[in-house]
Design a protein around this motif. Sequence first.
Motif, PDB file in Angstrom:
ATOM      1  N   UNK A   1     -14.965 -12.899 -10.751  1.00 53.85           N
ATOM      2  CA  UNK A   1     -14.988 -12.272 -12.062  1.00 53.85           C
ATOM      3  C   UNK A   1     -14.008 -11.130 -12.221  1.00 53.85           C
ATOM      4  N   UNK A   2     -13.183 -10.872 -11.195  1.00 55.74           N
ATOM      5  CA  UNK A   2     -12.253  -9.745 -11.269  1.00 55.74           C
ATOM      6  C   UNK A   2     -10.927 -10.142 -10.655  1.00 55.74           C
ATOM      7  N   UNK A   3      -9.880  -9.398 -11.009  1.00 54.41           N
ATOM      8  CA  UNK A   3      -8.573  -9.565 -10.390  1.00 54.41           C
ATOM      9  C   UNK A   3      -8.093  -8.211  -9.906  1.00 54.41           C
ATOM     10  N   UNK A   4      -7.372  -8.203  -8.803  1.00 55.50           N
ATOM     11  CA  UNK A   4      -6.957  -6.952  -8.184  1.00 55.50           C
ATOM     12  C   UNK A   4      -8.002  -6.448  -7.207  1.00 55.50           C
ATOM     13  N   UNK A   5      -7.832  -5.224  -6.741  1.00 49.25           N
ATOM     14  CA  UNK A   5      -8.694  -4.665  -5.702  1.00 49.25           C
ATOM     15  C   UNK A   5     -10.013  -4.156  -6.260  1.00 49.25           C
ATOM     16  N   UNK A   6     -11.088  -4.508  -5.583  1.00 50.11           N
ATOM     17  CA  UNK A   6     -12.418  -3.949  -5.841  1.00 50.11           C
ATOM     18  C   UNK A   6     -12.859  -3.257  -4.556  1.00 50.11           C
ATOM     19  N   UNK A   7     -12.969  -1.937  -4.586  1.00 55.63           N
ATOM     20  CA  UNK A   7     -13.278  -1.159  -3.388  1.00 55.63           C
ATOM     21  C   UNK A   7     -14.027   0.099  -3.802  1.00 55.63           C
ATOM     22  N   UNK A   8     -14.746   0.682  -2.842  1.00 58.48           N
ATOM     23  CA  UNK A   8     -15.554   1.886  -3.120  1.00 58.48           C
ATOM     24  C   UNK A   8     -16.468   1.695  -4.318  1.00 58.48           C
ATOM     25  N   UNK A   9     -16.973   0.465  -4.466  1.00 52.76           N
ATOM     26  CA  UNK A   9     -17.780   0.136  -5.643  1.00 52.76           C
ATOM     27  C   UNK A   9     -19.265   0.378  -5.405  1.00 52.76           C
ATOM     28  N   UNK A  10     -19.721   0.227  -4.162  1.00 51.76           N
ATOM     29  CA  UNK A  10     -21.133   0.420  -3.838  1.00 51.76           C
ATOM     30  C   UNK A  10     -21.225   1.206  -2.534  1.00 51.76           C
ATOM     31  N   UNK A  11     -22.310   1.973  -2.316  1.00 53.81           N
ATOM     32  CA  UNK A  11     -22.411   2.808  -1.105  1.00 53.81           C
ATOM     33  C   UNK A  11     -22.274   2.017   0.191  1.00 53.81           C
ATOM     34  N   UNK A  12     -22.828   0.818   0.266  1.00 57.52           N
ATOM     35  CA  UNK A  12     -22.785   0.091   1.538  1.00 57.52           C
ATOM     36  C   UNK A  12     -21.398  -0.505   1.819  1.00 57.52           C
ATOM     37  N   UNK A  13     -20.493  -0.430   0.853  1.00 58.98           N
ATOM     38  CA  UNK A  13     -19.134  -0.921   1.068  1.00 58.98           C
ATOM     39  C   UNK A  13     -18.230   0.058   1.775  1.00 58.98           C
ATOM     40  N   UNK A  14     -18.777   1.203   2.218  1.00 60.59           N
ATOM     41  CA  UNK A  14     -17.989   2.188   2.936  1.00 60.59           C
ATOM     42  C   UNK A  14     -17.011   2.914   2.036  1.00 60.59           C
TER      43      UNK A  14
ATOM     44  N   UNK B   1     -12.877   3.613   1.320  1.00 62.39           N
ATOM     45  CA  UNK B   1     -11.531   3.099   1.532  1.00 62.39           C
ATOM     46  C   UNK B   1     -10.512   4.060   0.947  1.00 62.39           C
ATOM     47  N   UNK B   2      -9.346   4.122   1.597  1.00 57.62           N
ATOM     48  CA  UNK B   2      -8.286   4.993   1.105  1.00 57.62           C
ATOM     49  C   UNK B   2      -6.929   4.431   1.492  1.00 57.62           C
ATOM     50  N   UNK B   3      -5.955   4.599   0.602  1.00 54.65           N
ATOM     51  CA  UNK B   3      -4.566   4.259   0.898  1.00 54.65           C
ATOM     52  C   UNK B   3      -3.899   5.498   1.471  1.00 54.65           C
TER      53      UNK B   3
ATOM     54  N   UNK C   1       0.813  -1.210   0.000  1.00 52.11           N
ATOM     55  CA  UNK C   1       0.000   0.000   0.000  1.00 52.11           C
ATOM     56  C   UNK C   1       0.855   1.273   0.000  1.00 52.11           C
ATOM     57  N   UNK C   2       1.901   1.219  -0.788  1.00 53.43           N
ATOM     58  CA  UNK C   2       2.792   2.369  -0.922  1.00 53.43           C
ATOM     59  C   UNK C   2       2.360   3.320  -2.026  1.00 53.43           C
ATOM     60  N   UNK C   3       1.353   2.925  -2.808  1.00 47.49           N
ATOM     61  CA  UNK C   3       0.886   3.744  -3.928  1.00 47.49           C
ATOM     62  C   UNK C   3      -0.620   3.565  -4.076  1.00 47.49           C
ATOM     63  N   UNK C   4      -1.299   4.503  -4.733  1.00 45.73           N
ATOM     64  CA  UNK C   4      -2.733   4.349  -4.966  1.00 45.73           C
ATOM     65  C   UNK C   4      -3.045   3.043  -5.695  1.00 45.73           C
ATOM     66  N   UNK C   5      -4.191   2.471  -5.393  1.00 45.43           N
ATOM     67  CA  UNK C   5      -4.568   1.193  -5.981  1.00 45.43           C
ATOM     68  C   UNK C   5      -5.103   1.380  -7.397  1.00 45.43           C
TER      69      UNK C   5
ATOM     70  N   UNK D   1      -0.923   2.302   4.459  1.00 46.26           N
ATOM     71  CA  UNK D   1      -2.005   1.635   5.181  1.00 46.26           C
ATOM     72  C   UNK D   1      -3.279   1.747   4.343  1.00 46.26           C
ATOM     73  N   UNK D   2      -4.065   0.673   4.284  1.00 43.34           N
ATOM     74  CA  UNK D   2      -5.327   0.655   3.562  1.00 43.34           C
ATOM     75  C   UNK D   2      -6.443   0.682   4.605  1.00 43.34           C
ATOM     76  N   UNK D   3      -7.221   1.771   4.646  1.00 44.96           N
ATOM     77  CA  UNK D   3      -8.198   1.989   5.698  1.00 44.96           C
ATOM     78  C   UNK D   3      -9.607   1.993   5.137  1.00 44.96           C
ATOM     79  N   UNK D   4     -10.486   1.240   5.802  1.00 47.48           N
ATOM     80  CA  UNK D   4     -11.899   1.205   5.454  1.00 47.48           C
ATOM     81  C   UNK D   4     -12.730   1.867   6.531  1.00 47.48           C
ATOM     82  N   UNK D   5     -13.658   2.748   6.107  1.00 43.06           N
ATOM     83  CA  UNK D   5     -14.497   3.497   7.039  1.00 43.06           C
ATOM     84  C   UNK D   5     -15.968   3.226   6.724  1.00 43.06           C
ATOM     85  N   UNK D   6     -16.666   2.658   7.701  1.00 45.00           N
ATOM     86  CA  UNK D   6     -18.096   2.426   7.548  1.00 45.00           C
ATOM     87  C   UNK D   6     -18.830   3.758   7.487  1.00 45.00           C
ATOM     88  N   UNK D   7     -19.699   3.916   6.496  1.00 41.53           N
ATOM     89  CA  UNK D   7     -20.492   5.133   6.377  1.00 41.53           C
ATOM     90  C   UNK D   7     -21.625   5.078   7.398  1.00 41.53           C
ATOM     91  N   UNK D   8     -21.685   6.027   8.344  1.00 44.80           N
ATOM     92  CA  UNK D   8     -22.646   5.914   9.448  1.00 44.80           C
ATOM     93  C   UNK D   8     -24.089   5.728   9.004  1.00 44.80           C
TER      94      UNK D   8
END
Length: 246
Positions: free
Chosen positions: A55-68, A70-72, A38-42, A76-83
Amino acid sequence: MKVWLLLSLTILGVLSLSAAEEPTLMTKRGKLLVTQDFSAPLKPFDGISKGFASGFSGWRWNAVPRGGKWAVEDGVFTGRETPEVQHPATASYGFLFKDVIIQCQVRMNNVPMNGRKSRSISIRTVDAKDYVCSIHLNETGFRISKDDNDHGGPDKSVPLGALKTPLKLDEWHTVVFEILGDEMVGTVNGQSLTGSHPLIATDKHSLMFVMATEGSVRNLQVWQAQPNPDWAKNKAALIQPATAAP
């Protein structure tokens, strides 16, 4: 020159420490399959995603609203639940695997709850359609499970072991996740649980991180797993604690 040499050796020492191979019980490390510092943007994932599972390879993140969200950030790769969504933040890394050793460090971040219900981290393996097996951590300890593989169908999650041990907020916890055939071993900070279920032997398509409230992961590595000839002895030495799941 001496200063530069000392600096270089120090940097190498830090890198070696961050990528140190933790002890394993059931398996031995084979080919390195995944390394993420996690030294560079995904980069965006490749392929056509079939939901969160395959059906995919590599990172799948920030794809749907309920997935919270995420940011590098600083390695560090951090995930934040949307309240307002009330669903843990999820990020998946797609690759084909079966018998593996997954190693990483995770941290539950001590941030305001803002209406969110809990703090926890799960590391899950996923087959072509749904969850397979997981390690779940919260402040009271950790547990391992065979997961619900059909979301709403007849298949149900099966608890395989639990250990009550304090896992502090804002501290890094080292996780080693071993899978070989229908058995798994989950180790957190050197304490281990093991269990088995036929579903665990399935072909897997992705690895998922699940963060309730907010959590981070760093130093992710995955190796092919080979049998450890000492597993019978190591397994006999493990005492499955008779405690309720945390």
